[in-house]
Design an enzyme around this catalytic site. Structure first.
Site, PDB file in Angstrom:
ATOM      1  N   LYS A  74       0.817  -1.215   0.000  1.00  0.00           N
ATOM      2  CA  LYS A  74       0.000   0.000   0.000  1.00  0.00           C
ATOM      3  C   LYS A  74       0.851   1.266   0.000  1.00  0.00           C
ATOM      4  CE  LYS A  74      -4.110  -2.066   2.109  1.00  0.00           C
ATOM      5  NZ  LYS A  74      -5.060  -2.048   3.236  1.00  0.00           N
ATOM      6  N   LYS A 134      -7.859  -8.858  -9.352  1.00  0.00           N
ATOM      7  CA  LYS A 134      -8.858  -9.112  -8.326  1.00  0.00           C
ATOM      8  C   LYS A 134     -10.024  -8.142  -8.482  1.00  0.00           C
ATOM      9  CE  LYS A 134      -9.108  -9.822  -3.311  1.00  0.00           C
ATOM     10  NZ  LYS A 134      -8.344  -9.755  -2.033  1.00  0.00           N
ATOM     11  N   LYS A 188     -13.288  -2.573  -5.531  1.00  0.00           N
ATOM     12  CA  LYS A 188     -14.165  -1.411  -5.426  1.00  0.00           C
ATOM     13  C   LYS A 188     -13.608  -0.226  -6.198  1.00  0.00           C
ATOM     14  CE  LYS A 188     -14.691  -2.675  -0.541  1.00  0.00           C
ATOM     15  NZ  LYS A 188     -14.393  -2.225   0.835  1.00  0.00           N
TER      16      LYS A 188
END
Length: 355
Positions: free
Chosen positions: A115, A217, A220
């Site tokens: 991240k 994957k 959102k």
């Protein structure tokens, strides 16, 4: 001395719309676990600000996750549904765990590396300390079990390490205060205050990929809404997205080996298998040799039958935010009672003065 109450804790971040992958990977399992365990299900809103401090509609996202819990079948009266920031013990215990955990432990967390990327010096301290807060979420309720996916296994290992170090560092005080309970870690038995939380891994993990790219994957954050099935999608939207899902020109294979090097086919077969709660081999035994023009309508019917009622219930709950707020308030009061008892013990163990 008394045993720790068997208890499950898990949480979902309020970031963006929930999708099919969230449902199959987490929420459906939450629903099943409430039949066999005492459960706390948390909307982890403190975690939501670690990567992005200013959110467009954090209250709406918190309510949306809660609506998904309720619509999927989680019972907030028999179990506890709440949002993390309402219970101050999460932040209090996280700070103590920041002082228990070692910087080297945090630097090894692969999710932080992913991240933070190359600009890790500009990442928030909260992102680095995220796993310590996650440990506090779990151990504030002295949870004995946590359902985990592949991406959270390392964080649970850290939770276990923090619990073990706290128990070791304060062993004499825990014993002197009469707070030691039997603790089992694998085949070893000892005594301590915090349990060594066990993972709940139920069968092979279902990894749901993008409907537009079987190598990515389902997410959102994907700019294409056609890449995912949102839990708020109605029946028409669900069916349309499956019809438009990327495939290849070949017929479905009859054996699992035939799905290798065919990521889109593998993904759609996997979604069918997960929704139907059947092995992929069974799905291929039924549909092997057929074209996607036959398979997609069957998958659409299955998905609509399972997801459309949840979607309708979510929209019903979201139309009445006062009901959602009441559920969260009640859950926070019940969670807070457990958390307050833990923090009373922890403050005594550490040596803080309190009223």
């Amino acid at each position: 001395m008394s045993d720790i109450t068997p208890r499950v804790f898990s949480g979902v971040q309020p970031t963006g719309n929930l999708h099919l992958g969230n449902y199959l990977g987490a929420i459906r399992k939450f629903v099943a676990l409430q039949e066999s365990h005492a459960c706390l299900y948390c909307v982890v809103d403190l975690h939501a600000i670690t990567a992005q401090l200013v959110q467009d509609d954090l209250p709406g996202q918190i309510r949306s996750i809660t609506a998904a819990f309720l619509a999927a079948g989680i019972d907030p009266k028999k179990h506890i549904v709440f949002n993390q920031s309402r219970v101050s013990g999460h932040a209090e215990l996280a700070w103590i765990f920041n002082c228990v955990a070692r910087i080297g432990w945090m630097n090894r967390m692969t999710q932080f590396k992913e991240k933070a990327g190359k600009d890790r010096e500009n990442a928030s301290l909260g992102l680095l300390a995220y796993p310590s807060l996650m440990a506090a979420d779990i151990l504030l309720y002295r949870a004995t079990h946590v359902p985990v996916g592949d991406d959270q296994k390392q964080h649970l290992e850290l939770t276990r390490d923090i619990a073990a170090k706290f128990n070791f560092d304060f062993a004499e005080r825990i014993e002197a205060a009469g707070l030691a309970v039997p603790i089992t870690a694998g085949e070893e038995s000892t005594e301590g205050y915090f349990p060594i939380t066990e993972p709940l891994i139920e069968g092979p993990a279902t990894r749901i990929m993008s409907l537009k790219d079987g190598a990515k994957k389902m997410s959102k954050s994907d700019p294409s809404d056609l890449s995912r099935i949102n839990l708020t999608d109605d029946a028409d939207a669900i069916a349309r997205k499956i019809r438009k899902a990327k495939t290849d020109p070949d017929a479905l294979p009859s054996e699992l080996d035939g799905l290798k090097e065919r990521p889109e086919a593998d993904n759609l077969v996997g979604i069918f298998a997960a929704l139907a709660e059947r092995p992929k081999a069974d799905v291929l035994a039924e549909y092997g040799g057929r074209q996607f023009s036959e398979f997609k309508p069957a998958l659409a019917d299955l998905a609509v039958g399972i997801l459309a009622p949840i979607s309708a219930e979510m929209r019903r709950y979201l139309a009445d935010p006062s009901h959602i707020d009441a559920v969260l308030k009640d859950g926070a009061e019940r969670a807070g009672a457990i958390a307050d008892a833990t923090m009373k013990d922890v403050k005594d163990i550490v040596g803080f003065l309190r009223d």
